[in-house]
Design an enzyme around this catalytic site. Structure first.
Site, PDB file in Angstrom:
ATOM      1  CE  LYS A  25      -3.777  -0.482   2.205  1.00 28.83           C
ATOM      2  NZ  LYS A  25      -4.825  -0.801   3.547  1.00 28.83           N
ATOM      3  NE  ARG A  94      -5.394   4.308   3.336  1.00 24.26           N
ATOM      4  CZ  ARG A  94      -4.971   3.330   1.967  1.00 24.26           C
ATOM      5  NH1 ARG A  94      -4.706   5.278   2.098  1.00 24.26           N
ATOM      6  NH2 ARG A  94      -5.739   2.712   1.282  1.00 24.26           N
ATOM      7  N   GLY A 103      -8.514  -7.393   3.963  1.00 22.83           N
ATOM      8  CA  GLY A 103      -8.866  -7.168   5.508  1.00 22.83           C
ATOM      9  C   GLY A 103      -8.266  -7.980   6.894  1.00 22.83           C
ATOM     10  CG  MET A 105      -2.189  -6.680   7.747  1.00 21.03           C
ATOM     11  SD  MET A 105      -2.084  -7.103  10.119  1.00 21.03           S
ATOM     12  CE  MET A 105      -1.100  -6.444  10.246  1.00 21.03           C
ATOM     13  NE  ARG A 361      -6.190  -4.327  -3.389  1.00 19.01           N
ATOM     14  CZ  ARG A 361      -6.533  -4.625  -1.484  1.00 19.01           C
ATOM     15  NH1 ARG A 361      -6.441  -4.623  -0.443  1.00 19.01           N
ATOM     16  NH2 ARG A 361      -8.175  -4.543  -1.929  1.00 19.01           N
ATOM     17  CG  HIS A 479     -13.345  -9.978   3.704  1.00 13.09           C
ATOM     18  ND1 HIS A 479     -13.837 -11.427   4.113  1.00 13.09           N
ATOM     19  CD2 HIS A 479     -12.159 -10.121   4.319  1.00 13.09           C
ATOM     20  CE1 HIS A 479     -12.702 -12.041   4.871  1.00 13.09           C
ATOM     21  NE2 HIS A 479     -12.260 -11.683   4.941  1.00 13.09           N
ATOM     22  CB  SER A 785      10.529 -44.344 -17.859  1.00 13.29           C
ATOM     23  OG  SER A 785       9.173 -43.541 -17.282  1.00 13.29           O
ATOM     24  CB  CYS A 852       6.126 -42.746 -16.180  1.00  7.48           C
ATOM     25  SG  CYS A 852       6.704 -44.032 -15.150  1.00  7.48           S
ATOM     26  CE1 TYR A 872       8.278 -40.197 -20.815  1.00  8.54           C
ATOM     27  CE2 TYR A 872      10.025 -40.295 -22.387  1.00  8.54           C
ATOM     28  CZ  TYR A 872       8.761 -41.138 -21.082  1.00  8.54           C
ATOM     29  OH  TYR A 872       9.490 -42.227 -21.419  1.00  8.54           O
TER      30      TYR A 872
HETATM   31  P1  ADP Z   1      -7.611  -2.410   3.045  1.00  9.27           P
HETATM   32  O1  ADP Z   1      -5.830  -2.464   3.543  1.00  9.27           O
HETATM   33  O2  ADP Z   1      -8.557  -3.137   3.961  1.00  9.27           O
HETATM   34  O3  ADP Z   1      -7.799  -2.015   2.315  1.00  9.27           O
HETATM   35  P2  ADP Z   1      -7.464   0.329   3.699  1.00  9.27           P
HETATM   36  O4  ADP Z   1      -6.495   0.841   4.763  1.00  9.27           O
HETATM   37  O5  ADP Z   1      -7.012   0.567   2.161  1.00  9.27           O
HETATM   38  O6  ADP Z   1      -7.478  -0.915   4.345  1.00  9.27           O
HETATM   39  O7  ADP Z   1      -8.441   1.451   3.910  1.00  9.27           O
HETATM   40  C1  ADP Z   1      -9.728   0.794   3.817  1.00  9.27           C
HETATM   41  C2  ADP Z   1     -10.613   2.201   3.656  1.00  9.27           C
HETATM   42  O8  ADP Z   1     -10.061   3.535   4.181  1.00  9.27           O
HETATM   43  C3  ADP Z   1     -10.114   3.290   2.376  1.00  9.27           C
HETATM   44  O9  ADP Z   1     -10.822   2.403   1.082  1.00  9.27           O
HETATM   45  C4  ADP Z   1     -10.242   4.043   1.950  1.00  9.27           C
HETATM   46  O10 ADP Z   1     -12.150   4.329   1.487  1.00  9.27           O
HETATM   47  C5  ADP Z   1     -10.654   5.080   4.019  1.00  9.27           C
HETATM   48  N1  ADP Z   1      -9.644   5.479   3.585  1.00  9.27           N
HETATM   49  C6  ADP Z   1      -8.111   4.909   4.142  1.00  9.27           C
HETATM   50  N2  ADP Z   1      -7.637   5.880   4.533  1.00  9.27           N
HETATM   51  C7  ADP Z   1      -7.910   7.278   4.638  1.00  9.27           C
HETATM   52  C8  ADP Z   1      -8.222   8.588   4.341  1.00  9.27           C
HETATM   53  N3  ADP Z   1      -6.725   9.202   4.216  1.00  9.27           N
HETATM   54  N4  ADP Z   1      -9.233   9.505   3.434  1.00  9.27           N
HETATM   55  C9  ADP Z   1     -10.286   9.048   3.550  1.00  9.27           C
HETATM   56  N5  ADP Z   1     -10.148   7.796   3.773  1.00  9.27           N
HETATM   57  C10 ADP Z   1      -9.190   6.453   3.627  1.00  9.27           C
HETATM   58 MG    MG Z   2      -7.720  -1.064   0.806  1.00 12.08          MG
HETATM   59 MG    MG Z   3      -7.581  -3.017   6.369  1.00 16.25          MG
END
Ligand code: ADP
Ligand code: MG
Ligand code: MG
Length: 892
Positions: A25, A94, A103, A105, A361, A479, A785, A852, A872
């Site tokens: 990320k 994040r 999902g 972390m 990503r 998810h 073989s 084989c 082969y």
């Molecule tokens: P995940 O790894 O679960 O996708 P993210 O870190 O991407 O978690 O965060 C989930 C959501 O939180 C993002 O898709 C975004 O919509 C919201 N978010 C994260 N950072 C910001 C930010 N700086 N401003 C606004 N929304 C945010």
């Molecule tokens: Mg995200």
């Molecule tokens: Mg997350």
């Protein structure tokens, strides 16, 4: 040491190459900033800090001061101040490790809101409702992630603090007759925040922190701690992700999608992740913050017409409502794809009609879409042919070859509900409502469909165990959809007609009621749910253009030949269809089990004299000849390796009294005589007993009969205009003398028969001694073989039928890396093979060498066989396409 890397419009310190240090990320936020895309400024704390924290349970000494200088830099750019009572800057914290773990972390939004700053935010935005909505979100997420989960407080059945707070909020809404969050006034939300804090204090006996810096610090720690949470560890185990990689943390200034109707948030894929079609695909929600889309709390709207899922009454698209913003997003999508040369999964937020990019990503996708995307991108000249092949894994290929629902049965079943087609293919099984139950059913060998309102990371093990997944809520980016897509699992999400009662373990769809254990069927390609069991059938893979194209390309780039193991004409035809360039192993013993032959076979085995045996063999000859004729014909132009009789003879003998009586009558000898012979043939360890070439040596007439059958069939085929290429394989050779003995019999059958065609005689190398004297055997053999199943068995001394008793222990204790019968043991068995290849070729440069065993269809083993220059590999017909692709991969 440098612990933080800044990103933003003015200055960016990292880029996409830094993913070890910054996580996926963070590295991609930096990359997007470098590309000039609108990314809210922030900084990434490195994975090294995570590992430091895990070792010392504390931050490294210098971190706080580095963070502070980054924060002031952001404050300048955003013209807001963290903790300010006038115009507060807020952060999101994040997580993001190198490998995306959807999902796994946790993310905490709106950090920095306190009793004081929330008033500042309300004043600065002129929007009370927005300020307190943000505050209640912070309180909820913080309590859930930081106060509960990261302190390892286990919530039962997802009934943690989050659910307490959600229930309270639902109750509050009911009381004032309000149905959606956006109808709550600023004052309502303010009250809710107050109550939230009380509930939290009551539950944890600690207060929700009213200090922005404490919130920030504790959230960062929570992310680090969650790296070692049970769910994260489970996920890494399933996906084979190393545990010492650590996660980075991104601290980023907030932009607000919940500022009113000119704001919103969304998730999109640059191409459709289910079909792979080059169509921009996404979902968004007005007046919302990001987690709402992913968590499936509200069902999101399509961003454009192409993203509609068929329901005609769905609300307005982003494209219609804000064409300018949509166009800007579309341009960014094109830029990102060109830049990354791959399908991207992006997250964005609109704050007061300003577009912000929050993530990009590599988009997860199933096999069908992986293949489609790779082929299209090659056509679009984004990637070359080698890259195309490299982007397709054996799992992808496997997936498009997997069974789908029997169309005849399917057309007779009424569709009882439709949902979003999140993972294609068919799945039929018993309904379960929890991940643990799914696991239990699966362990008992049952097919299961996991039915949930929505899934969460706690459900991972059950989702993995399930044959199919059905959720009543959530969209294509929920998810469940993301995880299923990654695994290529059949999955339907957002099926709102499904009403689930977790307590009673029942589900209602219209007038249909189901309880745990009832059968249902999913068509994940269509999104259709059926209330009964439907059979699965083979995919019509040969009509699939993409499949054919990938196979053609694979053949172009591979060096190894790929043959199939086939014992019957039918298997041989399948093998040809799958692209096998011959048969690497045709076992002859199966031919003796059919009812009209087994009696003759038994007579042969039980014969008292050679004359009796010859009589029985003469009866068998025409049958064998016919079998060989059919198989060699099906494989005309291609070689067929026929293995002479191999298994211990007792396998053919009758066991029941009735069968023995019948045989005695037919052979006109007494019951007791037959019983005695059978007892004589009994062996203590038949696996290592009278079998393989040992049979042909003690009963040369068997070898003679089989050679005659092969040669007669070959002669006839040539007369009939075909091009048979027989290769006779002598099993279980351990000394060159054994080989010479058998070869002489075969060659003399040929000479005496006045045949006139080419044939080969070789051996299956399947006991260690054969590898150790390979040079001697090679002096007389035309081919080797490797029978890697038995070679593995005899090298390790593990019975392959009994390894189940200890294999799990061995793997969990890291004594074995994996099942050596599934993937070749390169270090041990591989060494024997390498030696045999080297010494064999030294003495006989023309020696053809193949393998084989089961390993012939395993990608990792194939890489090894390619490396040591085999000619082969041979595997079961349905693995042939995978072996072709893997052979190409190992040669790229
Ligand atoms: P995940 O790894 O679960 O996708 P993210 O870190 O991407 O978690 O965060 C989930 C959501 O939180 C993002 O898709 C975004 O919509 C919201 N978010 C994260 N950072 C910001 C930010 N700086 N401003 C606004 N929304 C945010
Ligand atoms: Mg995200
Ligand atoms: Mg997350």
């Amino acid at each position: 040491m440098k612990y933080t890397y800044f990103f933003g419009p003015s200055l960016t310190e990292g880029n996409a190459q830094y993913s070890n240090l910054l996580g996926g990320k963070g590295a991609n936020l930096a990359e997007m900033s470098n590309m000039g895309l609108p990314v809210p400024p922030g900084f990434t704390i490195t994975t090294e800090v995570c590992n430091y924290f895990i070792n010392y349970n504390d931050f490294p000494p210098d971190l706080i001061s580095q963070m502070n200088s980054n924060i002031s830099c952001i404050e300048k750019q955003m013209k807001k101040k963290f903790g300010s009572a006038e115009n507060p800057l807020l952060f999101s914290v994040r997580s993001g490790s190198k490998v995306s773990m959807p999902g796994m972390m946790e993310t905490v939004l709106n950090i920095g809101l306190t009793e004081l700053t929330v008033r500042g935010l309300a004043k600065a935005s002129g929007n009370n409702q927005f300020a307190y909505d943000s505050y209640r979100r912070l309180i909820m997420m913080y309590a859930d992630v930081v106060m509960e989960k990261s302190n390892n407080i286990q919530a039962h059945d997802n009934l943690g603090i989050r659910s307490d707070l959600e229930s309270f909020m639902d109750l509050y809404k009911k009381k004032i007759n309000c149905y959606s969050d956006s109808q709550l006034s600023g004052d309502d939300l303010k009250n809710i925040c107050l109550e939230f804090k009380k509930i939290i204090y009551k539950k944890f006996n600690t207060r929700f922190p009213d200090d922005p810096y404490v919130q920030l610090r504790e959230s960062i720690k929570a992310v680090f701690k969650s790296w070692n949470g049970e769910r994260a560890i489970n996920y890494r185990n399933i996906e084979n992700i190393p545990h010492d990689m650590g996660t980075a943390v991104n601290v980023q200034s907030m932009v607000f999608g919940n500022l009113g109707t000119n704001s919103g948030t969304g998730v999109a894929f640059t191409r459709n992740p289910s079909t792979g079609k080059n169509i921009f695909y996404g979902e968004w929600l007005e007046n919302a913050q990001g987690e709402d889309v992913v968590a499936g709390i509200r069902t999101p709207n399509p961003i454009n017409e192409d993203s509609r899922s068929g329901n005609s009454n769905e609300p307005i698209t982003l494209e219609k409502k804000y064409p300018d913003i949509y166009n800007e997003l579309y341009t960014i999508k094109e830029k990102l794809e060109m830049h990354y040369r791959d399908m991207q999964d992006i997250e964005f937020t609109i704050e007061n009609k300003n577009l912000w990019m929050l993530q990009t990503r590599r988009g997860k996708r199933n096999g069908v879409s992986s293949i489609q995307i790779a082929i299209d991108m090659n056509k679009e000249k984004m990637i070359n042919e080698k890259e195309l092949l490299n982007r397709i894994s054996s799992n992808h290929l496997n997936e498009i070859m997997l069974p789908c629902l029997d169309p005849a049965e399917e057309s007779n079943e009424p569709v009882i509900a439709m949902g979003l087609p999140a993972g294609p293919g068919g799945a039929s099984g018993k309904i379960v409502f929890s991940a643990d139950t799914a696991q239990k059913y699966h362990d008992n060998g049952l097919s299961v469909i996991l039915v949930r309102k929505e899934t969460s990371p706690e459900d991972i093990h059950g989702m993995f165990a399930a044959n199919g997944i059905l959720t009543s809520r959530g969209g294509m980016t929920s998810h469940a959809a993301l995880v299923a897509r990654g695994w290529g699992k059949c999955c339907i999400v957002g099926c709102s007609k499904v009403l689930i009662d977790y307590n009673k373990k029942t589900m209602t769809i219209g007038t249909n009621k189901f309880k745990e254990g009832d059968a249902i069927t999913l068509n994940g390609t269509l999104g259709a749910v059926y209330g009964n069991k439907i059979s699965l059938i083979d995919n019509k893979i040969h009509d699939n253009d993409q499949f054919n194209q990938i196979m053609q390309l694979s053949d172009q780039y591979k060096r190894l030949g790929v043959r199939a193991n086939a014992d019957t004409e039918k298997d041989a035809r399948t093998a040809r269809k799958m692209g096998a360039q011959g048969i690497g192993l045709c076992r002859t013993e199966h031919m003796f089990f059919s009812p009209n032959r087994i009696l003759t076979m038994r007579k042969m085995i039980l014969a008292n004299t050679t004359k009796q045996r010859l009589e029985a063999l003469n009866e068998l000859l025409p049958h064998q000849q016919k079998d060989f004729y059919d198989i060699l014909k099906a494989m005309t132009d291609y070689p067929v390796t026929i293995r002479l009789l191999d298994p211990p003879l007792h396998e053919f003998l009758p066991t029941s009294k009735k069968q023995i009586e019948f045989l005695a009558k037919k052979m006109r000898i007494s019951f007791q005589d037959i019983k005695n012979i059978i007892d004589d043939l009994h062996e203590v360890n038949p696996m290592l007993g009278h079998r393989g070439c040992r049979l042909g040596i003690t009963y040369p007439e068997i070898t003679k009969m089989q050679a005659t059958a092969i040669f007669n069939a070959t002669e006839q085929l040539i007369k009939d205009g075909f091009k048979p290429k027989p290769e006779i394989m002598i099993p279980l050779i351990g000394t060159d003398k054994e080989f010479i003995h058998q070869r002489e019999i075969i060659d003399s059958v040929y000479h005496k028969g006045n045949y006139d065609f080419q044939y080969m005689v070789g051996t299956m190398i399947e006991i260690p001694r054969a590898c150790l004297v390979a040079e001697d055997i090679a002096n007389h053999a035309d081919f080797f073989s490797f029978g890697t199943n038995d070679l593995t068995q005899t090298t390790f001394g593990y019975s392959r039928d009994d390894i189940g008793g200890f294999l799990k222990e061995y793997i969990s204790k890291s004594i074995l890396e994996n099942d050596p019968f599934a993937s070749i043991d390169i270090h041990g068995v591989g060494k024997l093979i390498e030696r045999a290849v080297k010494k064999g070729k030294e003495n006989n440069a023309d020696l053809k060498i193949g393998i084989c065993g089961e390993h012939g269809g395993d990608a990792k083993s194939i890489h090894f066989f390619n490396k040591i220059n085999l000619d082969y590999v041979s595997c079961s017909p349905f693995r042939v396409p995978i072996a072709r692709l893997a052979s190409a991969h190992s040669n790229l």
